[in-house]
Design an enzyme around this catalytic site. Structure first.
Site, mmCIF file in Angstrom:
data_model
loop_
_atom_site.group_PDB
_atom_site.id
_atom_site.type_symbol
_atom_site.label_atom_id
_atom_site.label_comp_id
_atom_site.label_asym_id
_atom_site.label_seq_id
_atom_site.Cartn_x
_atom_site.Cartn_y
_atom_site.Cartn_z
ATOM 1 N N ASP A 193 0.830 -1.204 0.000
ATOM 2 C CA ASP A 193 0.000 0.000 0.000
ATOM 3 C C ASP A 193 0.868 1.260 0.000
ATOM 4 O O ASP A 193 1.963 1.259 0.557
ATOM 5 C CB ASP A 193 -0.895 -0.042 1.252
ATOM 6 C CG ASP A 193 -2.082 0.899 1.133
ATOM 7 O OD1 ASP A 193 -2.279 1.499 0.060
ATOM 8 O OD2 ASP A 193 -2.805 1.028 2.135
ATOM 9 N N GLY A 194 0.348 2.316 -0.609
ATOM 10 C CA GLY A 194 1.009 3.623 -0.528
ATOM 11 C C GLY A 194 1.684 4.092 -1.807
ATOM 12 O O GLY A 194 2.370 5.113 -1.800
ATOM 13 N N GLY B 206 0.285 5.430 -4.418
ATOM 14 C CA GLY B 206 -0.294 6.720 -4.811
ATOM 15 C C GLY B 206 0.260 7.857 -3.960
ATOM 16 O O GLY B 206 0.724 8.872 -4.475
ATOM 17 N N ARG B 207 0.221 7.654 -2.635
ATOM 18 C CA ARG B 207 0.704 8.707 -1.732
ATOM 19 C C ARG B 207 2.193 8.981 -1.920
ATOM 20 O O ARG B 207 2.644 10.120 -1.871
ATOM 21 C CB ARG B 207 0.409 8.323 -0.266
ATOM 22 C CG ARG B 207 -1.006 8.646 0.139
ATOM 23 C CD ARG B 207 -1.392 7.956 1.414
ATOM 24 N NE ARG B 207 -1.617 6.528 1.192
ATOM 25 C CZ ARG B 207 -1.747 5.640 2.168
ATOM 26 N NH1 ARG B 207 -1.653 6.009 3.418
ATOM 27 N NH2 ARG B 207 -1.974 4.382 1.883
ATOM 28 N N ARG C 149 0.088 9.080 -9.970
ATOM 29 C CA ARG C 149 -0.099 7.811 -9.261
ATOM 30 C C ARG C 149 0.512 6.645 -10.041
ATOM 31 O O ARG C 149 1.036 5.701 -9.453
ATOM 32 C CB ARG C 149 -1.596 7.558 -9.022
ATOM 33 C CG ARG C 149 -2.239 8.586 -8.097
ATOM 34 C CD ARG C 149 -3.725 8.307 -7.933
ATOM 35 N NE ARG C 149 -3.961 6.969 -7.421
ATOM 36 C CZ ARG C 149 -3.905 6.647 -6.132
ATOM 37 N NH1 ARG C 149 -3.632 7.557 -5.231
ATOM 38 N NH2 ARG C 149 -4.127 5.417 -5.748
ATOM 39 N N HIS D 48 2.970 3.454 -9.023
ATOM 40 C CA HIS D 48 2.818 2.013 -9.268
ATOM 41 C C HIS D 48 4.061 1.451 -9.964
ATOM 42 O O HIS D 48 4.484 0.335 -9.673
ATOM 43 C CB HIS D 48 1.565 1.735 -10.102
ATOM 44 C CG HIS D 48 0.291 2.108 -9.386
ATOM 45 N ND1 HIS D 48 0.033 1.700 -8.097
ATOM 46 C CD2 HIS D 48 -0.780 2.869 -9.758
ATOM 47 C CE1 HIS D 48 -1.149 2.178 -7.710
ATOM 48 N NE2 HIS D 48 -1.654 2.895 -8.702
ATOM 49 N N SER E 269 -7.253 -5.600 -5.820
ATOM 50 C CA SER E 269 -8.362 -6.220 -5.087
ATOM 51 C C SER E 269 -9.667 -6.135 -5.881
ATOM 52 O O SER E 269 -9.789 -5.332 -6.811
ATOM 53 C CB SER E 269 -8.543 -5.538 -3.728
ATOM 54 O OG SER E 269 -9.208 -4.309 -3.889
ATOM 55 N N THR E 270 -10.644 -6.932 -5.458
ATOM 56 C CA THR E 270 -11.963 -6.910 -6.106
ATOM 57 C C THR E 270 -12.626 -5.546 -5.915
ATOM 58 O O THR E 270 -13.560 -5.205 -6.620
ATOM 59 C CB THR E 270 -12.872 -8.020 -5.523
ATOM 60 O OG1 THR E 270 -12.740 -8.029 -4.090
ATOM 61 C CG2 THR E 270 -12.520 -9.391 -6.050
ATOM 62 N N LEU F 46 11.073 -20.447 -5.137
ATOM 63 C CA LEU F 46 10.100 -19.559 -4.485
ATOM 64 C C LEU F 46 8.768 -19.522 -5.252
ATOM 65 O O LEU F 46 8.759 -19.362 -6.473
ATOM 66 C CB LEU F 46 10.689 -18.135 -4.418
ATOM 67 C CG LEU F 46 9.754 -17.032 -3.940
ATOM 68 C CD1 LEU F 46 9.484 -17.136 -2.444
ATOM 69 C CD2 LEU F 46 10.332 -15.647 -4.268
ATOM 70 N N ARG G 13 1.883 -5.040 5.987
ATOM 71 C CA ARG G 13 1.158 -3.997 5.250
ATOM 72 C C ARG G 13 1.950 -2.697 5.353
ATOM 73 O O ARG G 13 2.313 -2.272 6.452
ATOM 74 C CB ARG G 13 -0.254 -3.779 5.792
ATOM 75 C CG ARG G 13 -0.974 -2.701 4.973
ATOM 76 C CD ARG G 13 -2.446 -2.622 5.234
ATOM 77 N NE ARG G 13 -3.060 -1.707 4.262
ATOM 78 C CZ ARG G 13 -4.314 -1.757 3.868
ATOM 79 N NH1 ARG G 13 -5.110 -2.689 4.324
ATOM 80 N NH2 ARG G 13 -4.789 -0.894 2.986
ATOM 81 N N GLU H 283 1.033 -13.671 11.874
ATOM 82 C CA GLU H 283 1.564 -12.522 12.617
ATOM 83 C C GLU H 283 1.447 -11.311 11.692
ATOM 84 O O GLU H 283 1.625 -11.446 10.475
ATOM 85 C CB GLU H 283 3.039 -12.762 12.980
ATOM 86 C CG GLU H 283 3.265 -13.923 13.917
ATOM 87 C CD GLU H 283 2.641 -13.710 15.300
ATOM 88 O OE1 GLU H 283 2.608 -12.556 15.759
ATOM 89 O OE2 GLU H 283 2.177 -14.704 15.888
#
Ligand code: FPP
Length: 235
Positions: A17-18, A20-21, A30, A34, A62-63, A128, A179, A198
């Site tokens: 996350d983040g 865009g910011r 934005r 990405h 995400s959906t 992996l 996150r 965790e």
């Protein structure tokens, strides 16, 4: 950064996350955020290989992300598709196995085809597992699993039945969920699978997440006392 001294997870899930910011703070679009997010993905995958991680799940779309501007959505898909195109050979040579998690059939044909090609060509690789959550929503996944079980004629189900009908079928549950960007919520990410995960939250925006940030998360994880509902080891 001696990761060898740490008690490492097998499966790490990341809510990236983040982007865009990160970009807006720098006066950029934005989409540039990405693009820089992909650079962070590359660093993360390389470090995951170095430490011998088994599974890395990356929440790419995400959906609920369909609510964004079409231009941004198209941009994200294009960036992911180009990234898979350019880095595929290197990853295949490194033994990476690509999997997807989500309703990918609803994605634009170009990225759908690219994802399928990557999954099919790496399905026998033993390194992996890079599990890309794209058009993924955990509630959607659970409903899909329940409907599959109804179609199979089940009258009652066990936990294993449900597990076997999730996109994550065959993968261990995530030991650690990271996150970025300071938000402290799961946002419909692996709700069933994260029962005993965790959690690690960092204020760092995803494009700034690097090997050092990953190491910090692993070090924190290494200190956690995981009991899975059992007794406290240290008392
Ligand atoms: C969250 O930032 C990021 C996304 C919704 C897209 C994530 C996509 C990538 C990092 C591209 C690469 C992915 C792969 C798997 C190659 P945001 O846009 O929600 O940021 P904001 O909350 O600051 O607006």
């Amino acid at each position: 950064m001696n990761f060898k001294k740490l008690n490492l997870p097998e499966h790490v899930g990341i809510i990236m996350d983040g982007n865009g910011r990160w970009a807006i703070k720098r006066g950029l679009t934005r989409i540039v955020g990405h693009k820089m997010g992909v650079e962070a993905v590359k660093k993360t995958i390389n470090y995951a290989i170095e430490i011998g991680l088994k599974v890395l799940t990356l929440f790419a779309f995400s959906t609920e992300n369909w609510k964004r501007d079409k231009k941004e959505i198209d941009g994200i898909f294009k960036i992911v598709e180009e990234y898979l195109e350019t880095d595929f050979d290197e990853y295949n040579n490194k033994g990476i196995k690509i999997r997807t998690m989500g309703d990918i059939i609803k994605l634009p044909k170009k990225i759908y085809d690219k994802l399928l090609e990557c999954v099919n060509q790496t399905c026998n690789n033993k390194g992996l597992v890079v599990n890309i959550a794209i058009n993924y929503g955990s509630r959607d996944e659970l409903i899909r699993a329940v409907n599959n079980l109804i179609i199979q004629g089940k009258k009652s189900v066990e936990i294993e039945d449900l597990k076997n009908n999730l996109y994550s079928e065959g993968l261990p549950d995530p030991d650690l969920i990271i996150r970025t960007s300071g938000e402290m919520r799961l946002s419909n990410f692996m709700l069933f699978q994260s029962a005993y995960s965790e959690f690690y939250f960092t204020k760092t925006y995803w494009p700034s997440f690097n090997t050092k940030s990953f190491y910090k998360a692993l070090k924190e994880y290494s200190k956690r006392d995981r009991r899975f509902g059992g007794n406290h080891k240290k008392i």
